[in-house]
Enzyme design. Structure first.
Site, PDB file in Angstrom:
ATOM      1  N   ASP A   1       0.879  -1.169   0.000  1.00 25.05           N
ATOM      2  CA  ASP A   1       0.000   0.000   0.000  1.00 25.05           C
ATOM      3  C   ASP A   1       0.915   1.217   0.000  1.00 25.05           C
ATOM      4  OD1 ASP A   1      -1.658   2.132   0.593  1.00 25.05           O
ATOM      5  OD2 ASP A   1      -2.813   1.051   2.111  1.00 25.05           O
ATOM      6  N   HIS A   2       0.938   1.934  -1.131  1.00 26.15           N
ATOM      7  CA  HIS A   2       1.910   3.012  -1.310  1.00 26.15           C
ATOM      8  C   HIS A   2       1.626   4.208  -0.408  1.00 26.15           C
ATOM      9  CE1 HIS A   2       5.389   4.509  -3.097  1.00 26.15           C
ATOM     10  NE2 HIS A   2       5.086   4.465  -4.376  1.00 26.15           N
ATOM     11  N   ARG A   3       0.461   4.236   0.236  1.00 21.51           N
ATOM     12  CA  ARG A   3       0.203   5.318   1.188  1.00 21.51           C
ATOM     13  C   ARG A   3       1.066   5.157   2.440  1.00 21.51           C
ATOM     14  NH1 ARG A   3      -6.017   4.506   2.292  1.00 21.51           N
ATOM     15  NH2 ARG A   3      -5.156   2.410   2.591  1.00 21.51           N
TER      16      ARG A   3
END
Length: 531
Positions: free
Chosen positions: A502-504
């Site tokens: 999850d790139h967040r």
């Protein structure tokens, strides 16, 4: 005598209805308390509904395939009048809520919610069927156990605590434990003598059951998971005729493998009983290569498969993850030649303990070590509180392909367990996920997931993160591939890795460093055998 109506309970938090997949009792049949009445599938799980009463079935209020709302009448049972009121007040209250811990075991009666639970009547033990079964297996008098659940309910934890405190002497059935349960008791270490003693005791019980005729092929009662019963129907197999050397609570127990084997023998017998072939037919057949039997289960061309139940739940979870968490996938390849050699050396030792050693426990050990160094990969994003929660537990999910879709059993506290314990527990939970006997509770609480695409020949993948986790690691196929070592091209065993995050929460650089650490540990597996 009085007639009691059993209503469809809330078999999972937020579930409003369930599909009646299969009736397990007929009108006019005499049944025991806790005997499964029907299989019901919701968007959470496929469950057996055990009867809260002993008596005679007088009516069934729904048809197979029908969607039944929670709280609707399901079956009527004629019970003894003296026991009916007590049974109804203790096991089937008006409130259709369900304690989440108890519904997780996929064998749920109608239980009251924690806020509305009433104390059980004097002399009545308030406990779900699976807890009663556990008490029998551990030799614990459930009537002497103080319940810690809502309204004095006795839970599995209460029973186990009573057994450990010496309030009950374990019966021989309590020894029916595989390497998983034995190793789990040793907090990461393995007492090999204990494993053997448990196995010998379990074998003795099975032999005694067989000698008593409980496992005879001509039975009038057989225990099996819902998926196994469905498989038997699809193959036209009578479960009571399937040979078995396993038992649960003294009753014959049949697995999917046994059903397949029996169906194959039936086909072979039927073929042998057919007309004797001519010499010409024999010669022709001898020239033809052996053919694999055609699959007899699964979707066929032109089928219309309902998108509901567990399949829909899995799809909605994947959709939520994909559209909530921006995915990015990092790929790499690690030389695991030494790992292949190490596994080969350890396989005979594992086999002596009844454990099928695979590469998965090595990867799990490497992953948990790396997660400790990169806590943001073992995290959850709490969007409401706007905070990233870095977990201090290492609960590794193992994605498992089943006939209902991808399920993810969770190995809790994987960082505290040894290789053989991880291997045994992962295999056990994967098997129970495939035959749909695993509980919901055992598929919750994961902090990181591993999926193996290599088992069917894949190398790289872009796996979807098991939301709300923030990372998932896909393992490719281990095979010999050309590598350059000291300026020369040589064959080496390599393992492709694909890490989706999850790139967040996880930056690309963190994903790469985490993967590098996993690779470093897998390339030198001796480090995984200590600490």
């Amino acid at each position: 005598m009085t007639v009691e109506t059993f209503k469809l309970p809330d078999v999972g938090e937020g579930v409003a209805e369930g599909e009646l997949v299969r009736w397990l009792v007929d009108v006019g049949e005499e049944i025991d308390e806790d005997q499964p009445l029907a299989e019901v599938e919701t968007d959470k799980a496929l469950v057996d509904l055990p009867s809260p009463f002993a008596g005679t079935v007088t009516d069934r209020h729904a048809e197979e395939g029908e969607m039944v709302p929670v709280g609707s009448a399901l079956v009527s049972i004629e019970v003894d009048g003296d026991d009916a009121a007590e049974e109804a007040s203790a096991d089937v209250p008006e409130t259709a809520g369900a304690d989440d811990q108890d519904t997780a075991d996929a064998e749920v009666t109608a239980d009251t919610d924690a806020d509305t639970a009433a104390s059980p009547p004097d002399g009545r033990v308030f406990a779900p069927p699976h807890t009663r079964r556990l008490a029998r297996e551990l030799g614990v008098d459930i009537g002497q156990v103080a319940g810690s659940g809502p309204g004095g309910r006795v839970t599995d934890t209460d029973v186990r605590a009573a057994a450990e405190a010496g309030d009950g002497t374990p019966t021989p059935r309590a020894a029916d434990a595989d390497a998983t349960s034995v190793m789990r008791e040793h907090d990461g270490t393995t007492d090999l003598d204990d494993v053997g003693e448990h196995r010998e005791s379990a074998d003795a019980v099975e032999q005694a059951a067989a000698a008593a005729g409980q496992l005879d092929e001509t039975r009038d009662r057989t225990l099996a998971a819902p998926a196994t019963r469905r498989l038997a129907d699809e193959l036209g197999v009578d479960l009571d005729a399937v040979p078995t050397d396993e038992a649960r609570d003294g009753v014959a127990f049949v697995t999917p493998a046994m059903v397949h084997e029996y169906a194959e023998r039936q086909r072979e017998t039927a073929a042998a009983a057919s007309a004797e072939p001519s010499d010409e037919m024999v010669e022709t057949a001898a020239d033809e290569p052996a053919r694999e039997p055609s699959p007899v289960v699964g979707p066929q061309p032109g089928d219309r498969i309902p998108y509901r139940g567990v399949r829909r739940s899995i799809g909605e979870q994947m959709e939520r993850s994909k559209y909530t968490a921006p995915h990015v996938t990092h790929t790499d390849e690690v030389d695991v030649t030494t790992l292949v050699e190490t596994k080969a050396d350890l396989e005979p030792y594992a086999a002596e303990e009844g454990v099928d050693l695979t590469y998965l426990p090595f990867v799990m050990r490497a992953v948990t070590r790396a997660l400790a160094e990169f806590p943001q990969v073992n995290a959850t994003l709490d969007e409401d509180e706007e905070v990233i929660v870095c977990h201090d537990e290492y609960n590794v999910g193992v994605a498992t392909a089943t006939d209902a879709g991808l399920m993810v059993p969770v190995i809790e506290d994987a960082d505290e367990k040894g290789l053989l314990e991880l291997a045994a527990e992962a295999a056990d939970k994967a098997d129970r996920a495939r035959d749909r006997s695993i509980s919901r509770e055992e598929m919750q609480g994961g902090t990181f997931t591993i999926t193996n695409v290599g088992v069917i020949g894949g190398e790289y993948a872009t796996p979807i993160v098991n939301y709300p986790e923030v990372a998932i690691l896909a393992l490719g196929r281990i095979a010999e591939r050309p590598r350059v070592i000291d300026g020369e091209v040589v064959p080496r065993y390599t393992l492709p890795l694909s890490l989706s995050v999850d790139h967040r929460v996880v930056d690309g650089a963190v994903a790469a460093r985490f993967t590098n650490r996993v690779m470093e540990l897998l390339s030198a597996p001796a480090r995984l055998l200590v600490g």
